[in-house]
Write a protein that holds these residues in place. Structure first.
Motif, PDB file in Angstrom:
ATOM      1  N   ASP A 237       0.846  -1.130   0.158  1.00  0.00           N
ATOM      2  CA  ASP A 237      -0.039   0.131  -0.096  1.00  0.00           C
ATOM      3  C   ASP A 237       1.012   1.171  -0.045  1.00  0.00           C
ATOM      4  O   ASP A 237       0.510   2.310  -0.783  1.00  0.00           O
ATOM      5  CB  ASP A 237      -1.130  -0.004   1.175  1.00  0.00           C
ATOM      6  N   ALA A 238       2.011   1.133   0.655  1.00  0.00           N
ATOM      7  CA  ALA A 238       2.766   2.310   0.869  1.00  0.00           C
ATOM      8  C   ALA A 238       3.513   2.684  -0.456  1.00  0.00           C
ATOM      9  O   ALA A 238       3.812   3.943  -1.091  1.00  0.00           O
ATOM     10  CB  ALA A 238       3.936   2.054   1.943  1.00  0.00           C
TER      11      ALA A 238
ATOM     12  N   GLN B  87       2.146   1.967  -3.660  1.00  0.00           N
ATOM     13  CA  GLN B  87       1.129   2.257  -4.452  1.00  0.00           C
ATOM     14  C   GLN B  87       1.105   3.814  -4.078  1.00  0.00           C
ATOM     15  O   GLN B  87       0.787   4.819  -5.119  1.00  0.00           O
ATOM     16  CB  GLN B  87      -0.018   1.546  -4.247  1.00  0.00           C
ATOM     17  N   LEU B  88       0.650   4.185  -2.656  1.00  0.00           N
ATOM     18  CA  LEU B  88       0.454   5.457  -2.508  1.00  0.00           C
ATOM     19  C   LEU B  88       1.658   6.551  -2.688  1.00  0.00           C
ATOM     20  O   LEU B  88       1.232   7.706  -3.200  1.00  0.00           O
ATOM     21  CB  LEU B  88       0.370   5.451  -0.915  1.00  0.00           C
ATOM     22  N   LEU B  89       2.892   6.284  -2.386  1.00  0.00           N
ATOM     23  CA  LEU B  89       4.042   7.012  -2.747  1.00  0.00           C
ATOM     24  C   LEU B  89       4.233   7.118  -4.382  1.00  0.00           C
ATOM     25  O   LEU B  89       4.369   8.315  -4.883  1.00  0.00           O
ATOM     26  CB  LEU B  89       5.127   6.559  -1.945  1.00  0.00           C
TER      27      LEU B  89
ATOM     28  N   ASN C 128       1.751   7.027  -6.257  1.00  0.00           N
ATOM     29  CA  ASN C 128       0.622   7.900  -6.638  1.00  0.00           C
ATOM     30  C   ASN C 128       1.000   9.411  -6.508  1.00  0.00           C
ATOM     31  O   ASN C 128       0.641  10.268  -7.196  1.00  0.00           O
ATOM     32  CB  ASN C 128      -0.764   7.844  -6.030  1.00  0.00           C
ATOM     33  N   HIS C 129       1.925   9.717  -5.585  1.00  0.00           N
ATOM     34  CA  HIS C 129       2.442  10.963  -5.239  1.00  0.00           C
ATOM     35  C   HIS C 129       3.651  11.314  -6.169  1.00  0.00           C
ATOM     36  O   HIS C 129       4.565  12.315  -5.726  1.00  0.00           O
ATOM     37  CB  HIS C 129       2.781  11.242  -3.962  1.00  0.00           C
TER      38      HIS C 129
ATOM     39  N   ILE D 156       2.749  11.770   4.391  1.00  0.00           N
ATOM     40  CA  ILE D 156       1.967  11.023   3.300  1.00  0.00           C
ATOM     41  C   ILE D 156       1.415   9.669   3.999  1.00  0.00           C
ATOM     42  O   ILE D 156       0.212   9.055   4.009  1.00  0.00           O
ATOM     43  CB  ILE D 156       2.186  10.763   2.144  1.00  0.00           C
ATOM     44  N   LEU D 157       2.334   8.971   4.558  1.00  0.00           N
ATOM     45  CA  LEU D 157       2.029   7.547   4.923  1.00  0.00           C
ATOM     46  C   LEU D 157       1.405   7.486   6.267  1.00  0.00           C
ATOM     47  O   LEU D 157       0.375   6.624   6.426  1.00  0.00           O
ATOM     48  CB  LEU D 157       3.432   6.888   5.300  1.00  0.00           C
TER      49      LEU D 157
ATOM     50  N   ASP E  60      -0.705   9.780   7.222  1.00  0.00           N
ATOM     51  CA  ASP E  60      -2.100  10.332   7.197  1.00  0.00           C
ATOM     52  C   ASP E  60      -3.042   8.961   6.533  1.00  0.00           C
ATOM     53  O   ASP E  60      -4.284   8.947   6.755  1.00  0.00           O
ATOM     54  CB  ASP E  60      -2.367  11.501   6.003  1.00  0.00           C
ATOM     55  N   ASP E  61      -2.282   8.238   5.842  1.00  0.00           N
ATOM     56  CA  ASP E  61      -3.118   7.125   5.686  1.00  0.00           C
ATOM     57  C   ASP E  61      -2.826   5.732   6.622  1.00  0.00           C
ATOM     58  O   ASP E  61      -3.325   4.543   6.496  1.00  0.00           O
ATOM     59  CB  ASP E  61      -2.481   6.324   4.207  1.00  0.00           C
TER      60      ASP E  61
END
Length: 304
Positions: free
Chosen positions: A234-235, A237-239, A241-242, A268-269, A271-272
């Motif tokens: 998840d981390a 993919q999230l990063l 996306n940024h 960012i991490l 906050d999720d």
């Protein structure tokens, strides 16, 4: 002029016909430092060395050595304080290695010192025609070092050397630098160069891109941060996306960011609700840093 600088190159330009190979090159060489002159093939490294040594005249600019301006009249006198190996060694094939030292009037104690340091005892009395490329290279290095010069200029000194000879040359450079000798060294083997230099001068297309202490260069720009979280996929993919450069290998996230971006990544991490269990960082090695700054410089040129 700072007297801590043994050599100052100021606005040096050099043309071969209509082709400009050096353009307003300026850098300083502090005493006792080992300067790595780094850049792609054809960037102008050897040309800079030859201009310093008085082999090439130059179109404009000044070179100062130990506080004195180098000219055609003074190069010979000041050159006695400079040892050099530029491109291939200046040796005579039908003389023995020992006769080279005698030809240049080297004192017996000095020549025995460098012969021993470089492990040349077994072949020093053989004619150079019987030398391997590595043996010739070691003779060239020995001739550059033998007079205890204040400044030593070495162009690709590790060429043709086996592992033991490479270690010996590295040890000699480091030990002489510790005693106050200054070195300018160029090598395409950046991993080996990184083990001996204190500062980097990066050149490309005849222009100086930067001059920095090696440690500052390692810490500049993007660095690799290794991170472990409770949700690595998840981390990533999230990063991603940024628009961060991130990969997942062996249950560890590898993130290429500058230090001032780290706070943003962590936020960012968090906050999720992703928990960070481990984080470490490593500065760039010389090769990675060189490529990064060359790409940045190329980008500036392309957008000019």
């Amino acid at each position: 002029m700072n007297m801590n600088d043994i050599l100052v190159v100021s606005n040096l330009s050099k043309n071969f016909g209509k082709h400009k190979v050096l353009e307003n090159v300026s850098f300083k060489v502090p005493r006792g430092k080992v300067i790595g002159l780094v850049g792609p093939n054809g960037a102008g490294k050897s040309t800079i060395m030859k201009c310093i040594l008085g082999i090439y005249p130059y179109s404009q600019g000044d070179i100062w050595f130990e506080g004195r301006k180098m000219t055609a009249q003074t190069t010979g006198t000041m050159g006695k304080k400079i040892g050099a190996l530029v491109e291939s060694p200046a040796i005579y094939p039908f003389l023995t290695g020992m006769k080279h030292f005698k030809l240049y009037g080297i004192k017996p104690a000095d020549r025995q010192r460098v012969i021993h340091l470089l492990g040349m005892e077994n072949y020093i009395n053989q004619k150079v025609t019987q030398y391997s490329f590595g043996m010739k290279q070691k003779l060239g290095i020995a001739l550059a070092l033998v007079n205890n010069p204040d400044l030593v200029i070495l162009d690709e000194p590790m060429n043709g050397l086996d592992l033991m000879s490479t270690l010996a040359v590295r040890k000699i450079i480091l030990s002489q630098a510790a005693k106050g000798t200054t070195f300018i060294v160029s090598s395409h083997i950046l991993s080996e160069l990184e083990k001996i230099i204190t500062d980097v001068v990066l050149i490309d297309h005849g222009k100086i891109i930067l001059q920095k202490p090696l440690q500052a260069l390692r810490e500049a720009g993007h660095q690799c941060f290794t991170m472990v979280t409770n949700r690595n996929s998840d981390a990533r993919q999230l990063l991603g996306n940024h628009h961060f450069d991130v990969s997942l290998t062996n249950d560890q996230l590898q993130i290429q960011i500058s230090p001032n971006q780290l706070t943003n990544v962590l936020q960012i991490l968090l906050d999720d609700h992703i928990t960070i269990t481990n984080i470490s960082h490593q500065g760039m090695d010389l090769e990675t840093a060189t490529l990064q700054f060359l790409k940045q410089a190329e980008g500036v040129v392309n957008h000019a």
